[in-house]
Design a protein around this motif. Structure first.
Motif: not given
Length: 218
Positions: A171-172, A176-177, A179-181
């Motif tokens: 998730n990265r 930069k991600r 999303n927030d999960e």
């Protein structure tokens, strides 16, 4: 009646302990360093300056401040104060000469290289164990209907898919991600840190109990 009610409200302080903080060796730990306070402005400033503990060489690299210590200090400084507590019952202080925990870049680089080449070797060994080139070649022959066809039409999407799968898993993308999960690695690191904090807090409580028992015995 309204004036006495207002004065009673001003004599209430709401205390929320921090989870963790970093202090310098020899520092005097004050209430404002370990907790967030909500009360009347002048009273809040006065309470935040309350000294709770002075860091000494015997404290090691960790100091535990619990809620009872905070309540006792407030009671002694402001008798009759109503104290409402929220959140954690203790805060763990890490003692660092720099006053902050700095990332060890050399260790980080070595760990990154180890994980990079280790994961690459693991994937290559997996492909060798299942004879992935032969499987890809056979799948290509089934799709194209040609014997001896080079499996690059399958290998290129497969390689891209492995990379995209890793991006989705972690998730990265660089810093930069997507999303927030949180990703599974972040969850595991969080659980590891929680277990370490729980162990350290338990050990600090045990040491305090032993010191208090030793003093009572003397």
């Amino acid at each position: 009646m309204s004036r006495s009610h207002a004065e009673e409200e001003n004599r209430v302080v709401y205390v929320r302990m921090r989870r963790r903080a970093v202090v310098r060796p020899g520092a005097v730990i004050r209430l404002g360093d370990v907790a967030r306070l909500v009360t009347e402005k002048e009273l809040q400033i006065r309470l935040e300056k309350l000294a709770l503990h002075k860091v000494t060489a015997g404290d090691g690299n960790m100091v535990l401040i619990d809620m009872l210590q905070v309540v006792k200090a407030i009671r002694e400084a402001e008798p009759g104060m109503v104290i409402e507590t929220f959140g954690e019952p203790h805060v763990l202080l890490e003692i660092s000469p720099a006053g902050e925990v700095k990332p060890r870049r050399i260790v980080l680089a070595l760990a990154w290289l180890l994980l990079f080449f280790g994961s690459g070797m693991a994937m290559m060994n997996f492909h060798a164990d299942v004879n992935m080139p032969a499987v890809q070649k056979r799948i290509t022959e089934l799709i194209t209907g040609k014997d001896g066809a080079h499996p690059w039409l399958f290998q290129i999407p497969y390689s891209i898919g492995v990379g995209m799968g890793m991006l989705l898993f972690f998730n990265r993308l660089l810093r930069k991600r997507l999303n927030d999960e949180p990703n599974p690695l972040e969850v595991e690191m969080f659980m590891y840190q929680e277990n370490v904090n729980h162990y350290v807090i338990t050990e600090e409580y045990r040491k305090k109990h032993e010191d208090r028992t030793g003093k009572d015995g003397d």
